[in-house]
Motif scaffolding. Structure first.
Motif, PDB file in Angstrom:
ATOM      1  N   LYS A  71      25.867   8.607  25.619  1.00 18.32           N
ATOM      2  CA  LYS A  71      24.594   8.631  26.330  1.00 18.32           C
ATOM      3  C   LYS A  71      23.635   9.599  25.651  1.00 18.32           C
ATOM      4  CE  LYS A  71      23.463   9.685  30.897  1.00 18.32           C
ATOM      5  NZ  LYS A  71      23.981  10.098  32.200  1.00 18.32           N
ATOM      6  N   GLU A 102      19.242   9.543  22.818  1.00 16.76           N
ATOM      7  CA  GLU A 102      18.052  10.348  22.535  1.00 16.76           C
ATOM      8  C   GLU A 102      18.195  11.104  21.230  1.00 16.76           C
ATOM      9  OE1 GLU A 102      16.001  11.480  26.470  1.00 16.76           O
ATOM     10  OE2 GLU A 102      18.128  11.924  26.724  1.00 16.76           O
ATOM     11  N   LEU A 111      21.615   4.230  34.103  1.00 17.29           N
ATOM     12  CA  LEU A 111      20.938   4.541  32.851  1.00 17.29           C
ATOM     13  C   LEU A 111      19.545   3.932  32.800  1.00 17.29           C
ATOM     14  CD1 LEU A 111      23.717   4.117  30.176  1.00 17.29           C
ATOM     15  CD2 LEU A 111      22.786   6.208  31.097  1.00 17.29           C
ATOM     16  N   LEU A 131      16.528   6.042  31.844  1.00 20.35           N
ATOM     17  CA  LEU A 131      16.561   6.471  30.453  1.00 20.35           C
ATOM     18  C   LEU A 131      16.093   5.340  29.550  1.00 20.35           C
ATOM     19  CD1 LEU A 131      17.295   8.772  28.661  1.00 20.35           C
ATOM     20  CD2 LEU A 131      19.666   8.066  28.730  1.00 20.35           C
ATOM     21  N   LYS A 166      12.447   4.783  29.806  1.00 22.75           N
ATOM     22  CA  LYS A 166      11.688   5.728  28.990  1.00 22.75           C
ATOM     23  C   LYS A 166      11.698   5.286  27.531  1.00 22.75           C
ATOM     24  CE  LYS A 166      11.956  10.368  27.536  1.00 22.75           C
ATOM     25  NZ  LYS A 166      13.130  11.161  27.187  1.00 22.75           N
ATOM     26  N   PRO A 201      17.540  14.982  33.472  1.00 19.52           N
ATOM     27  CA  PRO A 201      16.875  13.816  33.998  1.00 19.52           C
ATOM     28  C   PRO A 201      15.664  14.162  34.849  1.00 19.52           C
ATOM     29  CG  PRO A 201      19.228  13.742  34.435  1.00 19.52           C
ATOM     30  CD  PRO A 201      18.930  15.050  33.805  1.00 19.52           C
ATOM     31  N   GLN A 210      12.859  15.102  32.665  1.00 16.65           N
ATOM     32  CA  GLN A 210      12.270  13.905  32.067  1.00 16.65           C
ATOM     33  C   GLN A 210      11.385  13.209  33.056  1.00 16.65           C
ATOM     34  OE1 GLN A 210      15.566  11.466  31.216  1.00 16.65           O
ATOM     35  NE2 GLN A 210      16.421  13.035  29.883  1.00 16.65           N
ATOM     36  N   ALA A 267      16.178   7.527  38.489  1.00 19.99           N
ATOM     37  CA  ALA A 267      16.263   8.530  37.435  1.00 19.99           C
ATOM     38  C   ALA A 267      17.166   9.635  37.906  1.00 19.99           C
ATOM     39  CB  ALA A 267      14.893   9.102  37.147  1.00 19.99           C
TER      40      ALA A 267
END
Lengths: 198, 1257
Positions: free
Chosen positions: B189, B193, B221, B224, B227, B920, B923, B939
């Motif tokens: 995971k 990023e 997820l 993520l 995003k 998270p 973010q 999220a």
């Protein structure tokens, strides 16, 4: 997932095969034949997708192919791959790369022959694009750079055929097909003992 | 010697390289096989040489030959040799060859583990890369298990080139070794990023592939990915993500809502067709997942359809194809919006490209309605005539039948038309689908009672013209329809106009050329027809004609009696005797028709195909149990023939029917009806499937005329067109009539309401030509309604259906298998708080987190009440499908709340909160504002819990009390759930335990009846005082932490703290005095003597577990560390500071990892001579041998390699790679253990410890 990548010519002769799932050799050949049969009877102006053959995959799988000059590039993929994406991959990356980038550097006129004689090289390139059935890299510059670096590494090690062998292959390449064929090791074996008694 | 070298190099000069081989093959076109076989001989010679260059060259050539279809597995060992060359050039050749021809069955793969491991950790990135690439092709479950940890380390390699390969290969590892998924997932995971786009893309690839099979586990997820979707510019990644969302939205419709806007933006903005197409696809998936009743999405549908139309109209065939493909997805939920493009799709039917035509056909399936069915089928029939390839024509045929028969013939208004279509289809040459047509004929004739007369007439014509169908041998696929025709004519012979003629047709000599199963039906149905004819004649008292009929049968049947087909022969000879008998009776002027007819009396009802499967097994019936005791082997042979006869019996069941007298039958029928009526599972003919149309109006329909006007005698002529015309006329007429009526009505109502009667007739307006009574298929009584019999149990992805959000249990760490026994714990102890102090770095950041939390709270508060409500809903739902506990971003961290009393709750949750990952949330704040309510909550998937305790905090004032209550309830529920799950865990551990003990002991040995093993515990008391008891797990969990200095290993110690007092224990601090060799791992920045805070508090009577990591340098000696635990005892009136000293004992055993070992590898190891021996004798051991082994396995982490009688070899490996081998023998209470190990002091210590283990008992 990509299940297999096949490259064969207009007569169905395999030029590169890469299965990401195990099939025994005879099964592989059968798949190649079936795929060739499916693909070769299609006109060039029809779509590049085919519902998968019976031997490989099943309903979830598709054949995505491109036909260039004398070669077919066939990908067998499942529904997680984007059809157009794979087509782009073949065209933009594999082809341009296989043909233009690498082979053009070594040969003047790139054609099927280059693939035939350098199957291993093509494999190494492919390994930088697809790994274990998944697309590894789509950025062509990155692929080129990595392949170059590895080739350079090979060169620095002296390549597969070290100096003496290279000299021989230079002789062999002098377009005198009789020479290598006429010399056989048997003769040498006879000559060698004749040298030994001092 | 010198000569030898010279000779070697001369040989080498004439070695063929790959190019020479290829050239040679091309020069030997006429005798390629022969040439290649000489080449293979040469290669075999080359492989025998010592020179690795020669070998590599040979292997390279083999790779080429493998492509040509030659099996090169015989060279597998040489390939391994080349793989292990230190030169990159050769290594690469070796791995390429391996990846082309190794597979799970290749036995030398076993030998590669260490080589691959070495390559993976090579300092040269390309060695590693080549190994990873190769491994991705031939990874086996064993390799996956052994190398999972190494690969995981590589996921954090400094070079992105390695990282991306390592990430990608993890998918293969997961497939082969599903247990690795959970430990590796957090890191995977993380890689989403990664700063390198290639690594990111690889991670997206892997997760998409995983999520596609088990989407529900990856819902968390979504934020993520959302995003990534809004930030990434890599089309390939975007496509993958968008495809993933397509798989996720069906599970979470709210996610879909969120997606629509960005997706439509992408659709409008992107120039890449591939991306556009995937966007459209996902929008479609979203729209499907949302209920269609949402008016504001019609714009999106329109957009999609419009974009797809552009694709379909494109000259690029690929786009056309994909457009149609996507269109068919919309069709399922929004048929109306597709139907308006019928013109376009029909146009595609004319396309020269078969793939496109097939796609268009698929679409047609969904586009038919009562109104246009006939028209569409007509068009298809034209295509059938035009079609060239048989495959496409067959496809057309099946599609026509599919289209017509879909949803129980929903769209057919005129079955006569359909029957005639079927009859027309029989004219197809060389189709494979004769049986399909036949089954349709049967189905329609049986289930649509009204059509039987017509069907029988048509079938009679078919039978009469059977020679047309069978004339050509090529057409034998189609003769299957004769099966149906014969059966229909026989079964419904009462509808036949001229049964005699049909009977004659069925007994023609030509029939004998048909396939056996069809002949059999002919014979049987000839008998039925005979019965009908007899009755007819007797009714007319025409005894002469009746006798003639009998004679006909007697004349013709002998042909069938001679048939080679058993079935035909048997039936024919039976019927022949019967007819002869009848003839005798006839000659005596006896009326026989009645009795003959009775042979075939009774109605046959259609039975649903799944009916048999759905019969429930009655209670108390065990189908696997023997009814009688199994017969001995000699007997069974005698019984076989009996079984054959027994099987045959049911065939006669029909005739038996007649024996039951009529009254009894009626009574039974009544009883059954009653039962069915009361049985909710009995599928009754529902009004939807059993079309009951209004009777009025039917009489006006010119059905009767049709029968007369159609020349049935010429089967070659298409009649369906006529039906089409007639149907149209009928509809017109009806319409006109209706109009008249309406007008009348209108006149009555004049001017009040203006009905748009001029518009197109709606579906409901079309009344079918027949009063159709479609009989539903019968299902058994008490049929089980479940329908889940379509899943493939062999799908490898099933094993990957793993809940990823659950925190890691310590039994899951990658390379080590640990035994976690059932320890005598209070039930409350099931939930165990575990934490690794080193990670408490986070604790230092607690304040900042608190702040953030506060911020978020503020933000939340500022939201409207409404949104909160919505949020809550989402949260609730997420709680159900998702993590109840936070996933730690770093591995091996576990935190769960014990069932604490309310006073403890707040503080416990407090700890819990700060251990929750913050990223998270952070973010979330930066995420686009469009990601509103749904997104926030999802999220915060891992966060959803932290949210909750916050709600429970006293300072958090909620607007309504009601809400609080709700939360409480929620929490209670959650607790319950947790309990359940942990309970489950319990079981799991238990299993584990017995695995470790029992199974190992009989692993290879003879399976005897052995007594069950006594329970074993590996927790030992560490220290105790009146307040607290500390228990230490004996079998410390040991593992290498990846990527660290090779010479340092890490050991995890689990300690259970149990509160024995009546007071509350808090602020527990754990400290150990480090030795040179062993050090407690402390968080960065902490001093060498600082103590670690135990991450929980203990209410009275509660126990909990904490884990501490130690780094150990040398493992050959046992270690003792002194330590102190300090804590505050808090009772109602006072609080005191207490401390407890303890000694931590690291045994050498604890450094051993249970590692399975094959006996051949074991033998090799012993032969190698690297190991030094030692031995041990134990006296007075009076426990069964297998208990003894189990004990050694369990307490000392060995595995049994082989066991023969009272002798066993065992193996284990230390975390630093020392091999430890034991040979255990027992006789008369004496156990002797011969041991070998490459590290004598380690061995000595292990043996001492084994001795101690047994001296205790």
């Amino acid at each position: 997932m990509i299940k297999a990548i096949l490259i064969f010519n207009n007569h169905g002769k395999p030029r590169l095969i890469r299965f990401y799932q195990y099939f025994a050799e005879d099964m592989q050949q059968q798949i190649i034949r079936e795929t060739f049969h499916l693909v070769s009877k299609r006109d060039d102006n029809v779509c590049n997708f085919l519902e998968g053959g019976s031997l490989i995959g099943g309903s979830d799988y598709k054949l995505i192919y491109r036909h260039y000059a004398t070669l077919y590039f066939v990908f067998c993929v499942d529904s997680s791959e984007s059809e157009l994406g794979i087509l782009d991959l073949i065209q933009v990356n594999l082809l341009q790369f296989v043909f233009v980038e690498t082979l053009d550097k070594c040969f003047e006129n790139v054609c099927e022959l280059d693939l035939i004689f350098h199957m291993d090289k093509v494999h190494y390139i492919l390994q930088e694009v697809v790994m274990g059935g998944m697309v590894l890299e789509t950025n062509m510059n990155e692929i080129v750079a990595q392949v170059e670096l590895q080739n350079r590494m090979e060169k620095s090690e002296g390549g597969l055929s070290a100096a003496p062998a290279r000299a021989v292959s230079a002789v062999k390449n002098m377009n005198l097909p009789e020479i290598p064929r006429n010399i056989n090791i048997g003769d040498i074996n006879i000559k060698v003992p004749s040298l030994s008694p001092f | 010697m010198a000569l030898k070298i010279v000779k070697g190099s001369i040989d080498r000069m004439f070695d063929k390289n790959l190019q020479d081989l290829v050239r040679g093959i091309r020069n030997h076109k006429e005798d390629e096989a022969k040439y290649i076989s000489t080449c293979i001989d040469e290669i075999k010679q080359e492989l025998k040489q010592d020179n690795i260059a020669v070998k590599a060259n040979a292997v390279c050539k083999l790779t080429y030959l493998q492509m040509l279809g030659y099996d090169v597995s015989w060279a597998a060992f040489n390939i391994v040799e080349v793989m292990s060359s230190s030169k990159f050039t050769y290594k690469r050749i070796g791995y390429l060859a391996a990846s082309q021809c190794f597979h799970e069955g290749t036995d030398v793969i076993m030998l590669t583990t260490n080589q691959i491991r070495k390559d993976l950790s090579s300092p040269h990135q390309y060695d590693t890369g080549v190994a990873l690439t190769g491994l991705s092709c031939f990874v086996t479950p064993d390799l996956a298990r052994d190398l999972a940890n190494d690969i995981m380390t590589l996921m954090s390699h400094t070079k992105p080139y390695i990282r991306k390969k390592a990430v990608l290969i993890m998918y293969k590892v997961f497939l082969k070794y599903p247990e690795s998924l959970r430990p590796a997932f957090p890191r995977l995971k993380e890689k989403l990023e990664d700063p390198d786009p290639g690594v990111q893309s690889a991670a997206v690839n892997v997760i998409c592939e995983l999520a596609r099979r088990n989407p529900k586990n990856y819902l968390s997820l979504a934020p993520l990915f959302f995003k990534l979707m809004t930030s990434s510019t890599n089309n390939w990644v975007l496509i993958k993500i968008i495809k993933l969302f397509g798989a996720l939205t069906p599970l979470e419709p709210r996610l879909g809502k969120k997606m629509i806007e960005p997706l439509t933006n992408l659709i409008h903005s992107t120039s890449a067709m591939s991306l556009l197409y995937e966007c459209v696809n996902t929008v479609i998936a979203v729209l499907i997942s949302l209920s269609s009743g949402m008016p504001n999405h019609s714009a999106s549908i329109q957009l999609c359809v419009q974009k797809l139309r552009i694709l379909i109209e494109d000259s690029d065939q690929n786009l056309k194809y994909l457009g149609l493909l996507a269109m068919s997805k919309i069709l399922k939920t929004h048929p109306k919006s597709v139907q308006s493009h019928k013109d376009l799709i029909l146009q595609c039917l004319d396309d020269k490209d078969e793939s496109i035509r097939l796609r268009a056909l698929d679409l047609l399936y969904g586009m038919v309605s009562k109104k246009n069915l006939m028209e569409i089928v007509k068009k298809l029939m034209l295509h059938v005539d035009k079609a060239e390839g048989t495959t496409y024509r067959d496809e057309l045929l099946t599609k026509i039948i599919d289209i017509c028969s879909q949803s129980n013939y929903q769209y057919i208004t005129n079955f006569e038309w359909y029957i005639s279509i079927l009859v027309e289809l029989t004219r197809l040459e060389g189709t494979r689908h004769g049986h399909l047509i036949a089954s349709q004929m049967l189905d329609v004739a049986i289930r649509v009672k009204a059509i039987r007369g017509f069907a029988v007439a048509q079938m009679a014509t078919l039978l009469d013209n059977a020679h047309l169908l069978t004339g050509n041998t090529q057409r034998n696929g189609i003769c299957e329809v004769l099966y149906a025709a014969a059966w229909i004519c026989g079964e419904f012979s009462e509808h036949l106009e001229d049964p005699m003629q049909t009977l004659e047709a069925m007994l023609r000599p030509k029939v004998a050329t048909l396939p056996g199963h069809i002949q059999a039906v002919y014979v049987q149905n000839a008998a039925k027809l005979f019965a009908t004819v007899l009755r007819k004649h007797e009714g007319e008292t025409d005894s002469h004609a009746a006798q003639e009929t009998s004679q006909l049968l007697i004349d013709r049947l002998p042909l069938f009696v001679q048939s080679a087909n058993l079935e035909v022969q048997e039936r024919a000879s039976c019927i022949l005797q019967l007819v002869k008998y009848i003839q005798k009776l006839q000659q005596k002027k006896v009326e026989v028709a009645e009795e003959v007819t009775a042979l075939f009396a009774g109605e046959l009802n259609p039975v649903a195909p799944k009916a048999q499967k759905k019969v429930p097994v009655p209670e108390g019936l065990d189908l696997d149990a023997w009814i009688n005791k199994p017969p001995s082997e000699s007997e069974s042979e005698d019984e076989k023939p009996k079984a054959v006869f027994a099987k045959e019996e049911p065939k006669h069941s029909r005739s038996r029917h007649t024996e039951v007298d009529e009254k009894e039958l009626a009574r039974r029928r009544e009883a059954r009806k009653q039962e069915q009526a009361n049985n909710p599972f009995y599928i009754k003919a529902s009004p939807s499937s059993q079309k009951v149309y209004d009777a009025p109006g039917v009489e006006h329909i010119p059905v009767v005329q049709i029968d007369l006007s159609v020349p049935l005698k010429v089967p070659g002529m298409p009649m369906s067109d006529q039906y089409l015309k007639l149907e149209e006329e009928r509809r017109q007429k009806e319409k006109a009539e209706r109009k008249k009526k309406e007008k009348k009505k209108k006149r009555e109502k004049r001017g009040k309401e203006r009905k748009a009667d001029s518009g197109p007739e709606s579906e409901e307006d079309i009344t079918p030509a027949h009063q159709v009574d479609i009989v539903t298929e019968e299902m058994p009584e008490n049929a089980l309604p479940s329908d889940d019999d379509d899943k493939d149990p062999n799908d490898p992805h099933k094993a990957l259906d793993i809940d990823l959000d659950k925190p890691l249990a310590d039994s899951e760490k990658l390379p080590v298998r640990t035994h976690r026994p059932e320890v005598l714990k209070s039930p409350a102890e099931d939930r165990v708080n575990e934490n690794i102090p080193q990670e408490t770095k986070k604790r230092s950041g607690k304040e900042t987190k608190e702040k953030k939390k506060g911020k978020e709270k503020d933000r939340k508060r500022s939201k409207e009440e409404k949104k909160k409500k919505k949020h809550k809903e989402v949260e609730e739902e997420l709680l159900e499908s998702q993590p109840e506990e936070a996933v730690q971003s770093e591995e091996t961290k576990e935190a769960a709340t014990p069932p604490t009393s309310t006073s403890a709750e707040a503080s416990d949750l407090d700890f819990w909160l700060c251990s929750a990952p913050v990223p998270p949330a952070a973010q979330e704040e930066t995420a686009p504002s469009s990601a509103a309510a749904v997104d926030t909550s999802s999220a915060a998937a891992p966060e959803s819990e932290p949210d909750e305790p916050k709600d429970a905090e006293p300072e958090d004032t909620k607007s309504s009390k009601h809400k609080k209550k709700k939360q409480k309830k929620e929490k209670e529920e959650k607790e319950k759930k947790k309990k359940k799950r942990h309970h489950h865990h319990h079981h799991h551990h238990h299993h584990h335990h017995s695995d470790a003990g029992g199974e190992d002991s009989v692993q290879n040995g003879t399976v005897e009846e052995e007594e069950p093993l006594p329970p074993m515990s590996n927790y030992s008391l560490l220290a105790e005082n009146s307040y607290i008891k500390m228990m230490k797990e004996d079998a410390d969990q040991v593992y290498d932490i990846q990527g660290n200095h090779q010479d340092e290993s890490k050991v995890v110690v689990s300690v259970i703290f149990e509160n024995k007092s009546d007071s509350f224990l808090k602020s527990m601090e754990f400290n150990v005095l480090d030795s040179l060799n062993s050090k407690l791992q402390r968080p960065e920045g902490a001093g060498a003597h600082d103590s670690l805070t135990v991450p929980f508090q203990l209410p009275p009577g509660i126990s909990n577990e904490a884990r501490f990591v130690f780094s150990v340098q040398s493992i050959v000696m046992p270690q003792k560390l002194k330590g102190t635990l300090t804590f505050i005892v808090k009772s109602d009136e006072s609080s005191t500071h207490e401390k407890l000293d303890f000694k931590l004992h690291f045994t050498c055993t604890s450094y051993l990892i249970t590692t399975p070992c094959y006996s051949d590898a074991y033998a090799k190891l012993l032969e190698s001579g690297d190991l030094k021996g030692s031995s041990l004798r134990l006296e007075g051991i009076n426990m069964p041998f297998h208990h003894l082994l189990a004990r050694i396995c369990f307490h000392h982490h060995f595995s049994v390699v082989e066991r023969i009688d009272s002798c066993a070899s065992m193996y284990s490996r230390s975390i630093q790679g020392h091999h430890v081998c034991l040979l255990v023998k027992t006789s008369d209470q004496t156990v002797s253990i011969d041991a070998k190990c490459d590290e004598p002091s380690l061995l000595g210590n292990v043996l001492d410890e084994i001795k101690q283990t047994f001296s205790k008992c």
